[in-house]
Scaffold this motif. Structure first.
Motif, mmCIF file in Angstrom:
data_model
loop_
_atom_site.group_PDB
_atom_site.id
_atom_site.type_symbol
_atom_site.label_atom_id
_atom_site.label_comp_id
_atom_site.label_asym_id
_atom_site.label_seq_id
_atom_site.Cartn_x
_atom_site.Cartn_y
_atom_site.Cartn_z
ATOM 1 N N ARG A 199 0.838 -1.087 -0.011
ATOM 2 C CA ARG A 199 0.023 0.058 0.005
ATOM 3 C C ARG A 199 0.725 1.279 0.192
ATOM 4 O O ARG A 199 0.625 2.454 -0.653
ATOM 5 N N ASN A 237 -9.609 3.249 0.226
ATOM 6 C CA ASN A 237 -8.823 1.942 0.732
ATOM 7 C C ASN A 237 -9.178 0.868 -0.116
ATOM 8 O O ASN A 237 -8.254 0.045 -0.307
ATOM 9 N N LYS A 238 -10.302 0.876 -0.577
ATOM 10 C CA LYS A 238 -10.414 -0.461 -1.741
ATOM 11 C C LYS A 238 -9.673 -0.221 -2.915
ATOM 12 O O LYS A 238 -9.050 -1.392 -3.171
ATOM 13 N N ASP A 241 -5.993 -1.375 -1.994
ATOM 14 C CA ASP A 241 -5.694 -2.682 -1.831
ATOM 15 C C ASP A 241 -5.698 -3.575 -3.463
ATOM 16 O O ASP A 241 -5.079 -4.349 -3.572
ATOM 17 N N GLY A 247 -2.645 -6.639 -0.921
ATOM 18 C CA GLY A 247 -4.080 -6.171 -0.464
ATOM 19 C C GLY A 247 -5.022 -7.292 -1.279
ATOM 20 O O GLY A 247 -6.077 -7.185 -1.118
ATOM 21 N N GLN A 248 -4.310 -7.823 -2.495
ATOM 22 C CA GLN A 248 -5.329 -8.482 -3.126
ATOM 23 C C GLN A 248 -5.539 -9.960 -2.544
ATOM 24 O O GLN A 248 -4.805 -10.440 -1.897
ATOM 25 N N LYS A 257 -5.682 -13.037 1.538
ATOM 26 C CA LYS A 257 -5.183 -12.093 0.743
ATOM 27 C C LYS A 257 -3.532 -12.627 0.875
ATOM 28 O O LYS A 257 -3.226 -13.555 1.326
#
Length: 298
Positions: A199, A237-238, A241, A247-248, A257
């Protein structure tokens, strides 16, 4: 009247085997050099340079991704080589040239970019990669370009690779990880297209651009500002990710994740490279008949 030297079919075939050029081109070169095959090869290579220069401005947006991985598993090179058509990208001569380029880059530590690769000598051959490219252009009749190259190393782990056909390639450096896990993550990257590892690597500009878009969309909802602010932060935030590998959700197990997967194996992704053929190249839309006629006139 000047006497034209008789050239044997055997000599023509020998020149063809050495150059890969057409029968008539070989015969013409031999006639021009009075049967001197070495001189004929030299002249044909010069002609190849001229043909390569002539085709250099054609858009090459097809091609292949090639990966060469070191035997020790600690390093790999990924290269994109472009052609004008997908048909040529599947040609045996194109594939052989691509493999030569990848192996040359892998085994020469001094090569760090495509300019250095182009000037490097091909192993066991009396020519450079650039000369080999020019010969390929002359033989195939399309513009061929080495577009980009990256080297990935990981001395404290392994380098994983994945090729989806020849159009998408991924190389990932995995610290403290095993080869099978590195390959799984490389496959995930090919499918999910992350932009960065974590991130904190997402650029402030990318976040601000998305924030402006989300803000404009949220205002149309007519909701109170405090609700809009929460909506925007949630979507930011989405977004972060979605574009960061850690984040995936893992494609082979959407219940976890990538960050969780790595934690389970006590491993860490140091870096990755994902190439897709032609990404970012503006393709020219030609009328097919006009394209064929243009090649005939060359």
């Amino acid at each position: 009247m000047e006497k034209i030297m008789s050239i044997s079919a055997a000599l023509v075939m020998k020149l063809r085997e050495r150059t890969g050029a057409g029968m008539m081109e070989c015969k013409k070169a031999l006639v021009a050099t009075n049967g001197d095959i070495e001189q004929a090869i030299t002249e044909m290579r010069k002609a190849g340079q001229a043909k390569a220069d002539k085709k250099a401005d054609r858009i090459a947006a097809e091609g292949a991704i090639i990966i060469a991985r070191g035997a020790d598993g600690h390093q790999a090179v990924i290269i994109e080589i472009n052609s004008e058509t997908d048909f040529v990208a599947r040609d045996e001569n194109f594939m052989q040239f691509s493999e030569k380029a990848a192996q040359t880059a892998l085994h020469d530590a001094s090569i760090t970019d495509i300019e250095q690769l182009s000037q490097a000598s091909v192993a066991n051959e009396d020519q450079t990669i650039e000369q080999a490219r020019q010969q390929l252009v002359a033989k195939i009749g399309e513009n061929i370009k080495i577009r980009r190259m990256e080297k990935v190393q990981c001395q404290e782990g392994t380098v994983g690779t994945y090729l989806h056909g020849s159009r998408i390639g991924v190389v990932v450096a995995l610290k403290n990880g095993q080869e099978a896990l590195a390959k799984d993550i490389a496959m995930h990257i090919a499918a999910s297209r992350p932009l960065v590892v974590s991130r904190d690597q997402v650029s402030a500009q990318a976040i601000e651009t998305e924030r402006e878009i989300f803000t404009a969309q949220a205002r149309e909802s007519g909701k109170p500002q405090e609700i809009i602010d929460k909506m925007i932060e949630g979507r930011i935030n989405k977004f972060v990710d979605e574009v960061s590998l850690l984040g995936q959700l893992f494609v082979k197990d959407p219940n976890k994740k990538i960050s969780q997967l790595l934690k389970e194996h006590n491993a860490e992704v140091i870096s990755f490279v994902r190439f897709e053929v032609g990404e970012g190249i503006e393709k020219k839309e030609d009328n097919f008949v006009e394209e064929v006629m243009a090649q005939v006139r060359d």
